[in-house]
Scaffold this motif. Structure first.
Motif, mmCIF file in Angstrom:
data_model
loop_
_atom_site.group_PDB
_atom_site.id
_atom_site.type_symbol
_atom_site.label_atom_id
_atom_site.label_comp_id
_atom_site.label_asym_id
_atom_site.label_seq_id
_atom_site.Cartn_x
_atom_site.Cartn_y
_atom_site.Cartn_z
ATOM 1 N N HIS A 127 0.737 -1.078 0.311
ATOM 2 C CA HIS A 127 0.047 -0.033 -0.082
ATOM 3 C C HIS A 127 0.940 0.693 0.250
ATOM 4 O O HIS A 127 -0.288 2.441 -0.797
ATOM 5 C CB HIS A 127 -1.411 -0.306 1.358
ATOM 6 N N TYR A 128 2.078 1.182 0.321
ATOM 7 C CA TYR A 128 2.235 3.041 0.921
ATOM 8 C C TYR A 128 4.830 2.149 -0.116
ATOM 9 O O TYR A 128 5.533 2.851 0.612
ATOM 10 C CB TYR A 128 3.137 2.670 2.072
ATOM 11 N N GLU A 129 4.160 1.335 -1.399
ATOM 12 C CA GLU A 129 5.329 1.658 -2.387
ATOM 13 C C GLU A 129 6.740 3.065 -1.978
ATOM 14 O O GLU A 129 7.916 2.570 -1.793
ATOM 15 C CB GLU A 129 5.804 0.740 -2.682
ATOM 16 N N GLY A 130 5.400 3.570 -2.867
ATOM 17 C CA GLY A 130 5.459 4.760 -3.138
ATOM 18 C C GLY A 130 5.907 5.757 -2.312
ATOM 19 O O GLY A 130 6.785 7.075 -3.363
ATOM 20 N N LYS A 131 5.813 5.634 -1.408
ATOM 21 C CA LYS A 131 5.566 7.075 -0.563
ATOM 22 C C LYS A 131 7.471 6.189 0.320
ATOM 23 O O LYS A 131 8.264 7.003 1.447
ATOM 24 C CB LYS A 131 5.139 6.759 0.460
ATOM 25 N N LEU A 132 7.220 4.592 0.354
ATOM 26 C CA LEU A 132 9.096 4.504 1.219
ATOM 27 C C LEU A 132 10.138 4.361 0.147
ATOM 28 O O LEU A 132 10.123 4.381 -0.735
ATOM 29 C CB LEU A 132 9.000 2.353 1.687
ATOM 30 N N THR A 133 11.310 5.139 1.534
ATOM 31 C CA THR A 133 12.399 5.055 0.311
ATOM 32 C C THR A 133 13.378 3.671 0.622
ATOM 33 O O THR A 133 12.900 2.433 0.997
ATOM 34 C CB THR A 133 13.399 5.782 1.813
ATOM 35 N N LYS B 82 11.780 0.093 2.039
ATOM 36 C CA LYS B 82 11.892 -1.036 1.339
ATOM 37 C C LYS B 82 13.062 -2.488 2.056
ATOM 38 O O LYS B 82 12.280 -3.767 1.825
ATOM 39 C CB LYS B 82 12.150 -0.852 -0.018
ATOM 40 N N ALA B 83 13.604 -2.020 2.197
ATOM 41 C CA ALA B 83 14.188 -2.849 1.821
ATOM 42 C C ALA B 83 14.904 -3.547 3.151
ATOM 43 O O ALA B 83 14.638 -4.741 3.791
ATOM 44 C CB ALA B 83 16.543 -2.816 1.539
ATOM 45 N N GLU B 84 14.394 -3.087 4.275
ATOM 46 C CA GLU B 84 14.407 -2.932 5.962
ATOM 47 C C GLU B 84 12.946 -4.656 5.898
ATOM 48 O O GLU B 84 13.410 -5.274 6.728
ATOM 49 C CB GLU B 84 14.124 -2.097 6.779
ATOM 50 N N HIS B 85 12.019 -3.836 4.917
ATOM 51 C CA HIS B 85 10.573 -4.704 5.516
ATOM 52 C C HIS B 85 10.406 -5.726 3.962
ATOM 53 O O HIS B 85 10.784 -7.157 4.987
ATOM 54 C CB HIS B 85 9.609 -4.270 4.543
#
Length: 504
Positions: free
Chosen positions: A305-311, A315-318
């Motif tokens: 849901h928030y891929e575009g807002k994540l750095t 993203k790598a952390e998740h």
């Protein structure tokens, strides 16, 4: 001699005779070559039957046959003996066959047997004891004799023995026997007592008798007593056997009942333990699986849901969180499946040549990667551990992986964990040492039970299966696993496995 006595001639007479029977102390039935003599003598002198004696005595009178006294029938001459000398061993005459039919009826027959050495054959019908008085000019003494009643030709003959010969043992009732001895007829004074008149046969000893037939074994009195005792003993044995059998049967039933009760109790305990294990498994699995699954779901939802807002870093952390928790879940599933396969016999011991040094180096690298190098894993292998060794690599991997995982898990980050390998005689020894939380004393006895976790683990995740799997694998390998621990300071697990060095 009879004529001299009848005329009252008391001139001393000397005769040589054989002692036929000692009827009382100092009183003897003697026999010379001419007739029958009864002699009285000093009671201090004792003669024995069968001895040959020379005596001098004064004729006193006849011992008459009272019943026939009025008919002028002479009796046995009686002497008062003044001297007696033993001259050797005499010989018993050939006995006359005693015929009882005309006794006390025909005077000639009566006189023929009275005082004579006779023989008779009959059947024993009973026993008695005779106690009379020996009489004579110089003595009066009680005389005891054992009497055996013998039926002969329809009449009872009293066969008399000296005391102590125990004729009842030699001649049980019903015995047919032959008896030889001196015939002494009763002193009857009237014709009316003839039928009751006694017929005595004075037997000098058992050597003058002969058993012809014995009664059946079970009819002999002493045997009857023995049979009674035997019957009672057998009855008691039978009763005892029945009682013993009943008691044994009852004991077996009680034992079986106790055994079945014990089996039921043990089965119930196992069932309760299984229920506890199931409950514990459901609790642990639900908790252990819920946490990583929640992390995986949460991270996946954020990325969706928030891929575009994540750095890129977020993203790598998740993604890393998803990867790690998938691995964690996979390890828990692998442990559960491994334990299930062991219980069902799906995992067996399959040894093969193994380079222990290379295997341990690879395993340590894998564990460092799996634990994200949270703790240094130090490997120490003794020089004597060289070349291929017969081991089961799969079982050894299960054992060391679980021990190293626990060592890292329960240690502070950055604290080293050691894996040492060395020889122990012909065996190989593995030691995994940590400096973590240690194991409380209350949990040490249950350390290798499925799903059991020590009370000091806190929030450290785990299923309680790692040590169980390690011990099962060690048992399959024929080895031993042990530990030394100090709460708050650390734990050392030791595995000793039997090996064989193959020829290279």
């Amino acid at each position: 001699m009879h004529e001299r006595i009848a005329k009252g001639d008391q001139t001393r007479v000397t005769a040589t005779c054989t002692v036929l029977f000692c009827s009382a102390p100092g009183a003897y039935y003697l026999r010379d070559d001419t007739g029958k003599i009864r002699a009285g003598y000093d009671m201090n002198v004792r003669l024995k039957e069968g001895e040959r004696v020379r005596f001098t005595g004064i004729p006193v009178t006849y011992q008459p046959v009272i019943l026939f006294r009025t008919q002028g029938l002479p009796g046995i001459p009686w002497f008062n003996v003044t001297s007696m000398e033993k001259v050797g061993q005499g010989k018993y005459p050939e006995p006359l066959l005693l015929e009882t039919g005309l006794l006390y009826k025909d005077p000639a027959v009566h006189a023929k047997y009275h005082g004579e050495y006779v023989v008779t054959t009959g059947r024993v019908i009973g026993y008695r004891e005779y106690a009379g008085t020996a009489s004579g000019p110089a003595w009066a003494e009680r005389v005891k004799q054992d009497i055996v009643d013998v039926e002969v030709q329809g009449r009872t003959v009293e066969v008399m023995f000296h005391p102590g010969l125990n004729p009842q043992d030699a001649f049980p009732v019903g015995t047919v026997a032959r008896f030889a001895g001196v015939c002494r007829l009763g002193q009857m004074s009237s014709q009316a007592t003839v039928e009751r008149a006694a017929i005595h046969v004075l037997v000098p000893g058992l050597e003058h008798t002969q058993v012809i037939t014995l009664p059946p074994f079970w009819k002999i009195p002493r045997n009857q007593q023995m049979l009674k005792f035997t019957g009672v003993a057998l009855l008691l044995c039978l009763v005892g056997g029945i009682v013993g059998w009943w008691l044994q049967r009852r004991s077996m039933k009680l034992h079986l009942a106790v055994q079945r009760k014990g089996e039921l109790e043990r089965a119930l305990e196992r069932e309760q333990e299984l229920n506890k294990l199931k409950s514990r498994f459901v609790s642990i699995v639900s908790h252990e699986f819920r946490t990583p699954l929640g992390i995986i779901g949460s991270s996946a939802e954020i990325l969706e849901h928030y891929e575009g807002k994540l750095t890129a870093e977020q993203k790598a952390e998740h993604l890393h969180a998803i990867t790690e928790n998938v691995k964690r879940t996979a390890r828990m599933m692998e442990d559960a499946l491994a334990l299930s396969r062991m219980d069902s016999g799906g995992i067996t011991f399959n040894p093969a040549k193994l380079d222990v040094r290379g295997f341990c180096e690879r395993l340590c690298d894998e564990m460092r990667s799996a634990t994200a190098r949270r703790n240094p894993i130090e490997l120490e292998i003794a020089e004597v551990v060289a070349g291929p060794i017969l081991l089961d690599e799969a079982l050894l991997r299960h054992m060391l992986t679980n021990l190293l995982t626990n060592a890292v898990k329960y240690s502070e980050a950055g604290v080293p964990v050691q894996l040492r390998v060395q020889r122990s005689g012909s065996d190989i020894r593995f030691e995994v040492e940590d400096h973590g939380i240690g194991i409380p004393e209350s949990d040490r006895d249950r350390l290798f039970e499925a799903f059991h976790r020590a009370e000091n683990v806190g929030h450290v995740h785990g299923t309680g299966l790692g040590l169980v799997i390690a011990k099962r694998c060690c048992d399959l390998h024929g080895g031993q696993i042990s530990f030394q621990t100090t709460e708050g300071k650390g734990t050392t697990f030791t595995i000793i496995l039997p090996t064989t060095n193959p020829a290279i």
